[in-house]
Design a protein around this motif. Structure first.
Motif, short mmCIF file in Angstrom:
data_model
loop_
_atom_site.label_atom_id
_atom_site.label_comp_id
_atom_site.label_asym_id
_atom_site.label_seq_id
_atom_site.Cartn_x
_atom_site.Cartn_y
_atom_site.Cartn_z
N ARG A 1 0.82 -1.22 0.00
CA ARG A 1 0.00 0.00 0.00
C ARG A 1 0.85 1.26 0.00
N LEU B 1 -4.38 1.62 -6.61
CA LEU B 1 -4.68 0.88 -5.39
C LEU B 1 -5.65 1.71 -4.56
N PRO C 1 -5.62 4.66 1.29
CA PRO C 1 -5.58 4.06 2.64
C PRO C 1 -6.71 4.59 3.52
#
Ligand SMILES: [Zn+2]
Length: 436
Positions: free
Chosen positions: A119, A419, A422
């Protein structure tokens, strides 16, 4: 399939195709404003972006690498702290932790590490694995399983870590054949499993270390797998370990890659001895992983005084001699180092004052990017060119000082897909929920 454009951004020139002569020259910070396009997971075009509009463009890098970690013990500080901050204290806590290690524990720690690193934008990782003692088997069981599970997202290289003299024993030879036999020859050739070992203490290495290193090099060369050593992790010894490694690699005509992680004690030599040693390492084709966080924390302790000596691989002198040098994070929240988080940008930030690595210089950035990739034997060097993987770290920073000043938001592009951003940690959520 039509190409997808990315927002205009600024990339270091050293991470852009050297053959792209249509791009303008880099600015004083080594950056070029570009527009990138990708399709089917690969970059398809690099276009210059008009200079007048670039004032607040985001900085970008290609995903970084972690060339030296210890996933089997990561996040074990809380149960096994080493508040003395010494090598001896770290070793004692590590040995206590070994006695309670289980497959489930190592699996959970390493998976957390891989997930965080992925991440944060890592694209490959190399971890050393304690391979002798009560926790060895469970560590390999968990990590080989994760190596397979994470192969697509974050390729993981595993290095067998034992006292180097172990390789001169029958048990050592059996261990090598077991690890490499288990993975098959193709895994070794692809860099999936390597052999490693600790030279010393005592420093300098003694005769048994020499015999062990000789046996290790012969074994690895015969099995076709790379070697990554823990070597000269001390202020003492004057680089005797790396001098021995350079001599043996040439004498035995070793053809597999040999990496010297740490290589600290040579930094204490006078220049007239250091530079010829760096030349000898270059001639032998040795690579080096410098590990500033753990070295600056554990080495140089003298009677509780603030240290004046900071033993650390002499990165710039090695680079100038022609040695490939990468920077790694080493220990993360374990008895050897209480901090770290598998965030390569954090390591870059730390390394600037610790090792005088300025990211606006090519030699300052390479240890985190292209040199690290070469050292790990990866297929992609990390340079953006048509046909290269559409992988990028897009940063919420407009320049180097902005990036160095504080942790910044980032988005990670892998094979043309972003991605997930977060999610805030439970403590972050608690703070954000407080009244304005
Ligand atoms: Zn290490």
């Amino acid at each position: 399939m039509s190409a997808t454009p990315l927002p205009p951004l600024r990339l270091p020139r050293c991470l852009l195709d050297p053959g792209a002569v249509h791009l303008p020259a880099a600015d004083a910070d080594g950056l070029v404003a570009v527009e990138l396009e990708h399709a089917e997971g690969r970059f398809t075009a690099i276009k210059p972006y008009p200079a007048q509009a670039e004032a607040r463009l985001p900085l970008a890098l290609t995903p970084l690498l972690e060339p030296h970690a210890h996933l089997d013990k990561a996040f074990s500080w809380e149960r096994h702290p080493n508040r003395t901050g010494t090598m001896a204290g770290a070793l004692a806590a590590n040995q206590r932790e070994h006695h309670e290690r289980s497959v489930e524990q190592v699996h959970a720690r390493a998976e957390r590490a891989l997930d965080q690193g992925w991440r944060y934008g890592l694209r490959a990782m190399r971890s050393h694995v304690d391979s002798l003692g009560p926790g060895a088997e469970v560590s390999w069981e968990a990590l080989l399983d994760l190596q397979q599970a994470w192969a697509e997202r974050l390729p993981l290289q595993l290095v067998a870590l034992v006292p180097v003299r172990h390789w001169a024993t029958a048990a050592g030879e059996q261990l090598a054949r077991q690890l490499l036999g288990r993975r098959g020859e193709s895994a070794a050739a692809a860099g999936g499993v390597l052999l490693g070992g600790v030279l010393g203490a005592p420093f300098p290495p003694d005769g048994a270390d020499g015999e062990g290193l000789r046996a290790l090099l012969r074994l690895a060369d015969g099995l076709g797998c790379g070697v990554d050593l823990h070597i000269d992790e001390s202020a003492d010894g004057g680089g005797a370990g790396v001098a021995l490694a350079a001599r043996l690699v040439i004498e035995l005509r070793i053809g597999v890659p040999v990496c010297c992680s740490h290589s600290c004690s040579m930094s204490q030599l006078p220049v007239r001895r250091l530079l010829p040693l760096a030349d000898a390492m270059a001639e032998a084709g040795l690579a080096v992983v410098a590990l500033p966080t753990t070295n600056l924390w554990l080495l140089g302790h003298r009677d509780g005084h603030t240290p004046a000596q900071r033993p650390l691989a002499p990165i710039r002198q090695l680079q100038r001699a022609g040695v490939t040098v990468a920077v790694g994070g080493d220990n993360v929240q374990d008895p050897w180092y209480p901090g770290g988080d598998f965030d390569p940008l954090d390591l870059l930030r730390f390394s600037m004052p610790a090792a005088h690595l300025a990211p606006w210089q090519r030699q300052g950035l390479m240890p985190f990017t292209t040199a690290s990739s070469r050292l790990m034997g990866l297929a992609w060097d990390g340079v953006v060119r048509p046909g290269a993987p559409a992988d990028l770290l897009l940063l919420g920073a407009s320049g180097w000082s902005d990036l160095l000043a504080r942790p910044v938001p980032r988005r990670v592009l892998r094979a043309g897909r972003w991605l997930p951003a977060p999610s805030p940690s439970p403590l972050q959520q608690l703070l954000e929920a407080l009244p304005a």
